[in-house]
Design an enzyme around this catalytic site. Structure first.
Site, PDB file in Angstrom:
ATOM      1  N   HIS A 127       0.827  -1.205   0.000  1.00 49.70           N
ATOM      2  CA  HIS A 127       0.000   0.000   0.000  1.00 49.70           C
ATOM      3  C   HIS A 127       0.865   1.261   0.000  1.00 49.70           C
ATOM      4  O   HIS A 127       0.615   2.206  -0.768  1.00 49.70           O
ATOM      5  CB  HIS A 127      -0.908  -0.019   1.237  1.00 49.70           C
ATOM      6  CG  HIS A 127      -1.782   1.173   1.391  1.00 49.70           C
ATOM      7  ND1 HIS A 127      -3.089   1.203   0.944  1.00 49.70           N
ATOM      8  CD2 HIS A 127      -1.549   2.393   1.936  1.00 49.70           C
ATOM      9  CE1 HIS A 127      -3.618   2.388   1.217  1.00 49.70           C
ATOM     10  NE2 HIS A 127      -2.701   3.118   1.826  1.00 49.70           N
ATOM     11  N   GLU A 128       1.879   1.288   0.847  1.00 45.87           N
ATOM     12  CA  GLU A 128       2.733   2.480   0.950  1.00 45.87           C
ATOM     13  C   GLU A 128       3.554   2.692  -0.320  1.00 45.87           C
ATOM     14  O   GLU A 128       3.688   3.821  -0.807  1.00 45.87           O
ATOM     15  CB  GLU A 128       3.650   2.366   2.168  1.00 45.87           C
ATOM     16  CG  GLU A 128       2.927   2.318   3.502  1.00 45.87           C
ATOM     17  CD  GLU A 128       2.079   3.558   3.744  1.00 45.87           C
ATOM     18  OE1 GLU A 128       2.465   4.641   3.297  1.00 45.87           O
ATOM     19  OE2 GLU A 128       1.020   3.433   4.388  1.00 45.87           O
ATOM     20  N   HIS A 131       1.507   4.238  -3.055  1.00 46.13           N
ATOM     21  CA  HIS A 131       1.369   5.695  -2.983  1.00 46.13           C
ATOM     22  C   HIS A 131       2.486   6.383  -3.778  1.00 46.13           C
ATOM     23  O   HIS A 131       2.259   7.382  -4.466  1.00 46.13           O
ATOM     24  CB  HIS A 131       1.429   6.172  -1.525  1.00 46.13           C
ATOM     25  CG  HIS A 131       0.134   6.083  -0.780  1.00 46.13           C
ATOM     26  ND1 HIS A 131      -1.036   6.649  -1.245  1.00 46.13           N
ATOM     27  CD2 HIS A 131      -0.175   5.511   0.412  1.00 46.13           C
ATOM     28  CE1 HIS A 131      -2.007   6.434  -0.365  1.00 46.13           C
ATOM     29  NE2 HIS A 131      -1.520   5.734   0.634  1.00 46.13           N
ATOM     30  N   GLU A 190      -6.354   6.795  -1.438  1.00 48.21           N
ATOM     31  CA  GLU A 190      -6.312   5.619  -0.573  1.00 48.21           C
ATOM     32  C   GLU A 190      -6.854   4.389  -1.298  1.00 48.21           C
ATOM     33  O   GLU A 190      -6.280   3.295  -1.214  1.00 48.21           O
ATOM     34  CB  GLU A 190      -7.120   5.876   0.701  1.00 48.21           C
ATOM     35  CG  GLU A 190      -6.429   6.771   1.699  1.00 48.21           C
ATOM     36  CD  GLU A 190      -5.139   6.161   2.210  1.00 48.21           C
ATOM     37  OE1 GLU A 190      -5.104   4.950   2.482  1.00 48.21           O
ATOM     38  OE2 GLU A 190      -4.152   6.895   2.312  1.00 48.21           O
TER      39      GLU A 190
END
Length: 269
Positions: A127-128, A131, A190
């Site tokens: 997820h990070e 980004h 997100e």
């Protein structure tokens, strides 16, 4: 000299707005990006160096090797294999992690108590990193600039502003929970990071079904307030429902990848 060059680049961008580019995100959203990849890398490098000064780095070799193992498998499936990723385990009870432009990943030891399996840790790291891939930091800094906060961000990079200005600059890159200034990624960002991160972890041979368990654990952790990660990464029923809906697409990727995984990244006991 390097700091001065970075300052000049950032101040020029903050004053000029001439490098504005509208592009599409990986999921087709319209993005306005005011900074080049090299500028974002410089911002990421500077922010990570600052974090390593501010935070205690863990001396636990087994945990560090474990975190590196999971992170390396995730980054090994990225399209750009020329980028080297620097992974640091910080010794802190914070339930948090982050990734920055320039190839930087930070993980806090407190996260390992909630993301208790390699698959759950891969959920957060995927997820990070997503980004960064989707240029969400660039989007945040650009949005801040266009709404009047850009000069504060430039001042922070210049070193001309106070602590609060520097914190705002770092917050725009997704470090809000660490520095106490919250500039959260938007709901669309997100959702995008969830989708991309899920595919990354599946292609890296981590079970995407554990993403649902991870975010359920996050919701339960820390009582009503929740862990630091939820300050900028809200966990809610919509997020979990989306992850559940994506399992049909992601499980085949995982099943295909796991047979070829040699390094299983076992969590230290």
């Amino acid at each position: 000299m390097k700091s001065k060059r970075l300052s000049l680049v950032l101040m020029t961008a903050a004053l000029g707005l001439t490098a504005c580019a509208t592009t599409q995100s990986p999921t087709g959203r319209s993005q306005t990006l005011l900074y080049s990849s090299s500028q974002m890398q410089q911002m990421g490098d500077a922010s990570f160096a600052e974090m390593k000064k501010q935070q205690k780095i863990s001396g636990n070799k087994k945990l560090t090797q474990y975190v590196n193992c999971v992170a390396n498998r995730v980054t090994a499936v990225l399209p750009d294999q020329t980028q080297k990723w620097d992974v640091v385990l910080f010794d802190s009870e914070q339930v948090n992690a982050f990734a920055l432009p320039g190839g930087h990943i930070g993980v806090y030891t407190g996260l390992l108590k909630v993301a208790s399996t390699p698959d759950q840790l891969a959920t957060v790291l995927g997820h990070e990193v997503a980004h960064v891939l989707a240029q969400h930091g660039n989007e945040q800094v650009s949005r801040s600039q266009m709404t009047g906060m850009g000069m504060q961000i430039a001042d922070a990079a210049l070193g001309a502003g106070g602590v609060s200005n520097r914190d705002l600059y770092m917050s725009a890159l997704g470090l809000g929970a660490q520095v106490g200034v919250i500039l959260p990624f938007g709901r669309a960002q997100e959702s995008e990071a969830d989708i991309m991160g899920l595919e990354l972890m599946a292609r890296a041979g981590f079970d995407p079904a554990q993403s649902v368990v991870l975010w359920q654990n996050m919701s339960k952790a820390g009582g009503g307030k929740g862990p630091e990660l939820l300050s900028t990464h809200p966990s809610n029923n919509n997020r979990i429902a989306q992850l559940e809906q994506l399992q049909g697409q992601m499980q085949p990727l995982y099943q295909s990848a796991k047979a070829n995984i040699k390094n299983q990244c076992a969590a230290p006991k």
